[in-house]
Scaffold this active site. Structure first.
Site, PDB file in Angstrom:
ATOM      1  CD  GLU A 145      -2.931   1.136   2.316  1.00 55.26           C
ATOM      2  OE1 GLU A 145      -3.738   2.069   2.390  1.00 55.26           O
ATOM      3  OE2 GLU A 145      -2.901   0.199   3.136  1.00 55.26           O
ATOM      4  N   GLY A 285       3.445   2.258  10.356  1.00 55.27           N
ATOM      5  CA  GLY A 285       3.312   1.631  11.647  1.00 55.27           C
ATOM      6  C   GLY A 285       2.980   0.160  11.506  1.00 55.27           C
ATOM      7  CB  ALA A 286       0.894  -2.090  11.564  1.00 55.19           C
ATOM      8  CD  GLU A 288      -4.966  -2.129   5.794  1.00 52.97           C
ATOM      9  OE1 GLU A 288      -5.597  -1.480   4.952  1.00 52.97           O
ATOM     10  OE2 GLU A 288      -3.996  -1.663   6.430  1.00 52.97           O
ATOM     11  CG  ASN A 289      -0.303  -6.788   4.093  1.00 52.12           C
ATOM     12  OD1 ASN A 289      -0.321  -5.923   3.247  1.00 52.12           O
ATOM     13  ND2 ASN A 289       0.597  -6.836   5.062  1.00 52.12           N
ATOM     14  CG  HIS A 321      -5.738   0.880  12.771  1.00 49.91           C
ATOM     15  ND1 HIS A 321      -6.471   2.042  12.757  1.00 49.91           N
ATOM     16  CD2 HIS A 321      -5.265   0.726  11.503  1.00 49.91           C
ATOM     17  CE1 HIS A 321      -6.452   2.563  11.549  1.00 49.91           C
ATOM     18  NE2 HIS A 321      -5.721   1.777  10.763  1.00 49.91           N
ATOM     19  CD  GLU A 322      -2.761  -1.906  10.692  1.00 54.09           C
ATOM     20  OE1 GLU A 322      -3.370  -2.136   9.628  1.00 54.09           O
ATOM     21  OE2 GLU A 322      -2.325  -0.781  10.979  1.00 54.09           O
ATOM     22  CG  HIS A 325      -7.663  -1.734   8.239  1.00 58.14           C
ATOM     23  ND1 HIS A 325      -8.516  -0.849   7.609  1.00 58.14           N
ATOM     24  CD2 HIS A 325      -6.572  -0.996   8.610  1.00 58.14           C
ATOM     25  CE1 HIS A 325      -7.980   0.351   7.598  1.00 58.14           C
ATOM     26  NE2 HIS A 325      -6.802   0.303   8.209  1.00 58.14           N
ATOM     27  CD  GLU A 344      -6.102   3.371   6.774  1.00 54.72           C
ATOM     28  OE1 GLU A 344      -6.205   3.260   8.013  1.00 54.72           O
ATOM     29  OE2 GLU A 344      -5.507   2.533   6.073  1.00 54.72           O
TER      30      GLU A 344
END
Length: 894
Positions: A145, A285-286, A288-289, A321-322, A325, A344
Site C-alpha cells: 500500500e 506503523g503496520a 493490514e494485508n 486497528h489492523e 481492517h 482509515e
C-alpha cells in the site's frame, strides 16, 4: 494501515527509488476523472523463487473484459515500477507484441478473456525505499500500500481491481525456514537441493495493495482464538527468536480485538489463520494485508523493562486497528485512493472506541484530541490542507495524513453521536451487508448510515469536501424567560484552492452550570447548520457558565469570551472530563498567547499565572480524581498547540507566531506553578512515589511523578535533578526510567550525562529502546540541543536507512521548537539537509519532513524568510522524488 505518526505515521538502491526519471511537474490525478478499469482479474497466481539479491516472480492473470465499462480498446495496461521483464505469454504462447510506457507494460488483447503470464526479476536487497518486496536483516517482506505491488510484478495496481490469489513460494530452507503469505496454507514440501516451498490460497477477493509475503528465520508466539460461531483460528505473532519474550501483550491484544469486534460491531474473522510479523525496517506503523499483517517492531514488542505505558497502549491500539481492517478495509475496500478515509477514518474510530473500552474513556478521549490538535489542526491551517476526501493528488503516499485518518475518524464519530451507538451499529451493519466484497466509496458509507440509522446527512457531507477547521464564535445573554440565549457564528477558513465555504452541520454537546451554587446543568445535544443561529438553553442557577463541545463532540475551534473565573470553575467542577481538561487548557492558552504576543503588562502576567495556579491547585487536591486523569489535567498545552493558537487567533493573518517567545513564556509558567504549588506537589509526589508497578493505580502514579518532576525542572533544577536521578536509579520499569531521563535531558547537570550513558549501556543492541535514547535528546529542553543532535547524527548507531532511527532523531528534533526555530536558521537548514539526503534513499520518509518547514507563512518574518529559503533550495534540486516535490511545491505555493 497505521501511519507512523509518533505520536503516530505510514513511512533501493537510490537508482531504484523511482524507476523512471521524475519530472519536476508530475501529473495531477483527479477524483472526477475516475473510470473503472476496462478489465477484471478474477484470479491471480504467483510463483516466487526467493533470494535476497535476486527473486524471480511468475504471475498468471486470468483477465476478462469488464462489463461495467464502455471501453472497446484492446489495450491492457499493467503497472510496473523498476522491474525487468523476462517473458510475456498470452494464452500459453510466447508473446512479443508488447511495449513499455515509462514503467508500465502495454499489451493489445482483442479478445474477451485471456490468460496473461509474465516473468520478472527483482533485487530486494537494493530496495531501500521499502516499497514492494524488500530485504530487512536477512528476511524478505513486502509493503504494497499504496502502489508497491507494481514493484513486484506487472499488474493493474489499483484498489478497485479485486482478485483471488494463489501463491507458491520457494527458497533456501536455511535462509527462509518460514514462508508466509495471505490466506490459508494449503500445501508445503521440501525440494531436493536444500530448498522448500509453501503454497497459499486466499479465498477472499482483494486488491493488490493487500498482498503480503514474508520469508525468514522467525519463531511464533501462538494461541488459538475461538470465534462466536465456534470456529478455531490459529493466531501467531512471528518475530526473531531474541524478541519472542516481548510478544505476549501483542497476542493478548489480538484476542481482545477479535472478541470486541464480534461484540461491538458483529464482525467475525473469516480465515483459519491470523499471522502478524514484526519487521524492523518499515515505513509505516503496520499494514493490514489479508490474514498476514506486517508490523513495525515498534508496535509489537513490549515488556515493562523496555516499553512505557504509552508503548503498551500503542501496541494494543495498532494491533486492533489492523485487525479491524479485516472488515473495514479488506472485506469492504475503497474504490480509489480518494476514498482512503473510507477505510482509515472508520477504522481509526473503531480502534479508538476499542481503546476507550480497554483503558478508560475519559483519558483516552483527551489523548486522541491532543494528537488531533498536534498533527491535524496544523495541517488544516497550512499549505497542505485538504478535505478528508481529496479532489486531486500527484503522489498518493502524501495523503496518508492526519486529516484522512484522525479528522476522518472525528467526522464518523459525529455521525455516531447524532445517531446514538445502537442506531449507528444498524448503519454499519447495513454498510457491511451492502458492500461486502466490493470496492466502495465514502458516499456509500454515508448513505448506509443514513438508511440504517435514520439520519439526514445531506449538509453533513460538506465535511468530506471542505478542508479547514471550522471556528465557532460563541456569545451569550440571559433570555427573557428561564433560559440562556447562546449565539453561534461559524466560519470555515479559506484553504488552498477553497474559498467562500458553506456552513457545516456540527453537533455539539452542551450544558449550562451555575458558578454561584455549583449546580451542574443537564447535558443536551444541539446541531448547528447555519452561519449564525441562536439557541436557548435551560439555566441551572443565576450565574450561568456554559460548558460546550463536551467530550469534544466536533473537531472545531471554539472562540468564547468567558471570564477567567468561569474557566477556573469549569476546570475544578465540570462533570464532563474533557470539558474540565479544556477549561484548564483554555486558561493556560489565554495567558500564554497574550504573554508571548507581549500584550500583558507585569500585573497582567502575574494575574494570568495566579489563575492557572488556582486551577492546578484544585486538580492536585481533588480526591475524586484518579491519578491517570490527574496526570492528563496537569499537562500544559504543548508549544505546537500554542503556535497554532497564536498564529490562528488573528483571522487577518497579521499576528504571527513567535516560537521562542512561546517557549520562554511556557517555561516561566511552569516555574510559577512549581514555586507556588511546591508544597502541594511535594505532598502528591510522596503519595504516588512508592505505588508498585503492578498496582492498578500505578499507571496514573507514573504519569503524575513525571509531570511533577518536569515542573520542578523549571522552578528548581537542582531539586529536579535529584528527584529524577533517584527515580531513574530506582525504576523497575521503562515508564519511570524514561520519564526521569526526559527531565534530566533538559538540565545542565552532571546527572544528565551519567544517566544517558547508563541508559545506553543497559539497552545497547535493543533498537527500539535506543530509538528512545535518540528521541529524548532530540526533544530535550537543553539549550545546546542543536549541537547534541549534530553529534548524535555521527553516532555509530545512527543510520539514514532505517525509518525508525531517522524519525527518532530528526522528526523529534523538528518537533522541538527551541532547537528547530534557532535564531540563525540552523535548525531549518538541518531538516532541509535531511530531506535532501533521505530523498534518494526513501522518498516516503523524506517527504514527511517537509511539513514543519511549510509553516513559514504563519511565523514571524525573519524566521519565515529562512524557512522559505530552505524550501526553495529543496525545490530546485535535480531528480527530486514525486513524494518530496509535491510536498515542497504545495508548501511554497499553498
Amino acid at each position: 494501515m497505521d501511519i507512523a505518526t509518533t505520536p503516530t505515521s505510514p513511512e533501493g538502491n537510490p537508482e531504484l527509488a523511482d524507476a523512471a526519471p521524475t519530472p519536476h511537474d508530475p501529473p495531477v490525478i483527479r477524483r472526477e476523472d475516475y473510470q473503472p478499469f476496462p478489465w477484471i482479474v478474477p484470479q491471480t497466481e504467483l510463483e516466487f523463487v526467493l533470494g535476497i539479491d535476486s527473486t524471480r516472480v511468475t504471475s498468471r492473470l486470468t483477465i476478462k473484459r469488464n462489463p461495467e465499462t464502455e471501453s472497446i480498446s484492446p489495450e491492457l495496461r499493467l503497472n510496473g515500477d523498476g522491474i525487468k521483464t523476462d517473458m510475456v505469454m498470452i494464452d500459453g504462447a510466447r508473446f512479443g507484441d508488447w511495449s513499455m510506457d515509462e514503467g508500465d507494460l502495454l499489451v493489445n488483447l482483442p479478445g474477451e478473456s485471456h490468460t496473461v503470464e509474465i516473468v520478472t526479476h527483482i533485487d530486494p536487497s537494493a530496495n531501500t525505499a521499502l516499497m514492494g518486496l524488500f530485504a530487512s536483516n536477512g528476511m524478505l517482506c513486502t509493503q504494497c500500500e499504496a502502489e508497491g505491488f507494481r514493484r513486484i510484478t506487472f499488474f493493474p495496481d489499483r484498489p478497485d481491481v479485486l482478485s483471488t490469489y494463489r501463491v507458491k513460494m520457494s527458497g533456501p530452507k536455511d535462509l527462509f525456514p518460514i514462508l508466509l503469505c495471505n490466506g490459508n496454507k494449503v500445501a508445503e514440501g521440501d525440494g531436493n537441493d536444500g530448498t522448500h516451498w509453501a503454497e497459499w490460497h486466499d479465498p477472499w477477493p482483494k486488491p493488490s495493495y493487500l498482498f503480503a509475503l514474508v520469508a525468514g528465520d522467525l519463531v511464533a508466539n501462538s494461541a488459538p482464538f475461538t470465534t462466536q460461531s465456534g470456529r478455531e483460528v490459529e493466531c501467531n505473532v512471528w518475530v526473531r527468536e531474541e524478541d519472542l519474550a516481548r510478544t505476549d501483550h501483542a497476542l493478548q491484544s489480538l484476542h481482545r480485538s477479535m472478541k470486541w469486534d464480534e461484540e461491538t460491531f458483529g464482525r467475525e474473522y473469516d480465515l483459519d489463520l491470523y499471522n502478524i510479523v514484526a519487521v524492523s525496517d518499515f515505513n509505516m506503523g503496520a499494514m493490514e494485508n489479508k490474514g498476514l499483517n506486517v508490523f513495525n517492531t515498534k508496535y509489537v514488542l513490549a515488556d515493562p523493562d523496555t516499553a512505557t505505558d504509552a508503548d503498551f497502549d500503542a501496541v494494543e491500539g495498532v494491533i486492533a486497528h489492523e485487525y479491524f481492517h479485516n472488515w473495514s478495509g479488506n472485506r469492504v475496500t475503497c474504490r480509489d485512493w480518494f476514498q482512503l478515509s473510507l477505510k482509515e477514518g472508520f477504522t481509526v474510530l473503531r480502534d479508538q472506541l476499542f481503546s476507550q473500552d480497554m483503558q478508560g474513556e475519559a483519558v483516552k478521549r483527551i489523548e486522541d484530541v491532543r494528537i488531533l490538535r498536534a498533527a491535524q489542526f496544523p495541517e488544516d491551517a497550512g499549505p497542505l490542507a485538504h478535505p478528508i476526501r481529496p479532489d486531486s493528488y500527484r503522489e498518493i503516499s502524501n495523503f496518508y495524513t492526519a486529516t484522512v485518518y484522525n479528522k476522518g475518524a472525528e467526522v464518523i464519530r459525529m455521525m455516531r453521536t447524532m445517531a446514538g451507538a445502537e442506531d449507528f451499529r444498524a448503519g454499519t451493519d447495513l454498510y457491511f451487508d451492502r458492500h461486502d466484497g466490493e470496492a466502495a466509496t465514502c458516499e456509500d458509507f454515508i448513505t448506509a448510515i443514513e438508511d440504517g440509522a435514520g439520519l439526514e446527512l445531506a449538509q453533513f457531507r460538506r465535511w468530506y469536501r471542505q478542508a479547514g477547521t471550522p471556528r465557532i464564535e460563541v456569545s451569550q445573554k440571559l433570555g427573557d424567560g428561564d433560559g440562556l440565549d447562546v449565539t453561534f457564528r461559524q466560519t470555515v477558513p479559506d484553504t488552498p484552492g477553497q474559498k467562500n465555504k458553506g456552513a457545516m452541520h456540527i453537533p455539539l454537546r452542551v450544558a449550562v452550570h451555575c458558578r454561584e451554587t455549583g449546580a451542574l446543568g443537564e447535558e443536551q445535544l444541539i446541531e448547528l447548520r447555519h452561519d449564525e443561529q441562536t439557541i436557548s438553553l435551560p439555566l441551572a442557577g443565576p450565574v450561568p457558565v456554559l460548558s460546550i463541545n463536551r467530550g469534544f463532540t466536533a473537531p472545531v475551534i471554539i472562540e468564547r469570551e468567558l471570564e477567567s473565573e468561569d474557566l477556573v470553575f469549569l476546570a475544578a467542577k465540570d462533570d464532563d472530563p474533557f470539558a474540565r481538561y479544556e477549561a484548564l487548557q483554555d486558561l493556560a492558552v489565554r495567558h500564554l498567547v497574550a504573554a508571548a504576543s507581549r500584550e500583558l503588562d507585569q500585573a497582567g502576567r502575574a494575574e494570568g499565572k495566579r489563575l492557572v495556579c488556582d486551577a492546578f491547585r484544585s486538580i492536585l487536591s481533588d480526591p475524586a480524581l484518579d491519578h491517570s486523569m490527574r496526570g492528563e489535567l496537569m499537562m500544559l498545552p504543548s508549544e505546537t498547540y500554542l503556535f497554532e493558537a497564536m498564529a490562528g487567533s488573528d483571522p487577518a493573518g497579521i499576528r504571527k507566531a513567535e516560537p521562542l517567545e512561546i517557549h520562554k513564556e511556557r517555561e516561566q509558567l511552569k516555574t510559577a506553578i512549581g514555586v507556588t504549588l511546591k508544597r502541594e506537589l511535594e505532598s502528591l509526589y510522596a503519595q504516588v512515589a512508592d505505588i508498585p508497578y503492578d498496582d492498578p493505580a500505578g499507571r496514573g502514579a507514573r504519569k503524575v511523578k513525571t509531570q511533577i518532576a518536569a515542573l520542578f525542572a523549571a522552578s528548581d533544577p537542582e531539586r529536579a535533578a535529584v528527584m529524577a536521578s533517584r527515580q531513574f536509579d530506582q525504576a523497575d520499569n521503562m515508564t519511570d526510567r524514561q520519564g526521569a531521563l526526559m527531565v534530566l535531558c533538559g538540565l545542565q547537570h552532571p546527572a544528565r550525562e551519567e544517566r544517558l550513558q547508563a541508559f545506553y549501556d543497559r539497552y545497547q543492541g535493543n533498537a527500539l529502546v535506543i530509538d528512545k535514547w535518540f528521541t529524548l535528546q532530540a526533544l530535550s529542553l537543553h539549550p545546546e540541543v542543536l549541537s547534541h543532535v549534530k553529534t548524535l547524527a555521527e553516532h555509530a548507531d545512527f543510520t539514514m536507512k532505517n525509518p525508525n532511527r531517522v524519525r527518532s532523531l530528526y522528526m523529534a528534533f523538528a518537533g522541538n521548537p527551541q532547537g528547530f526555530h534557532a535564531q540563525d536558521g540552523s535548525g531549518y537548514r538541518m531538516i532541509a539537509d535531511v530531506i535532501l539526503a533521505l530523498d534518494p534513499i526513501n522518498p516516503q520518509t523524506a517527504a514527511r519532513f517537509v511539513s514543519p518547514l511549510g509553516k513559514w507563512r504563519r511565523i514571524e518574518s525573519v524566521k519565515a524568510g529562512l524557512m522559505k529559503a530552505e524550501l526553495e533550495r529543496i525545490a530546485v534540486t535535480e531528480g527530486l522524488s514525486r513524494d518530496t516535490f509535491e510536498q515542497v511545491s504545495r508548501s511554497l505555493d499553498g
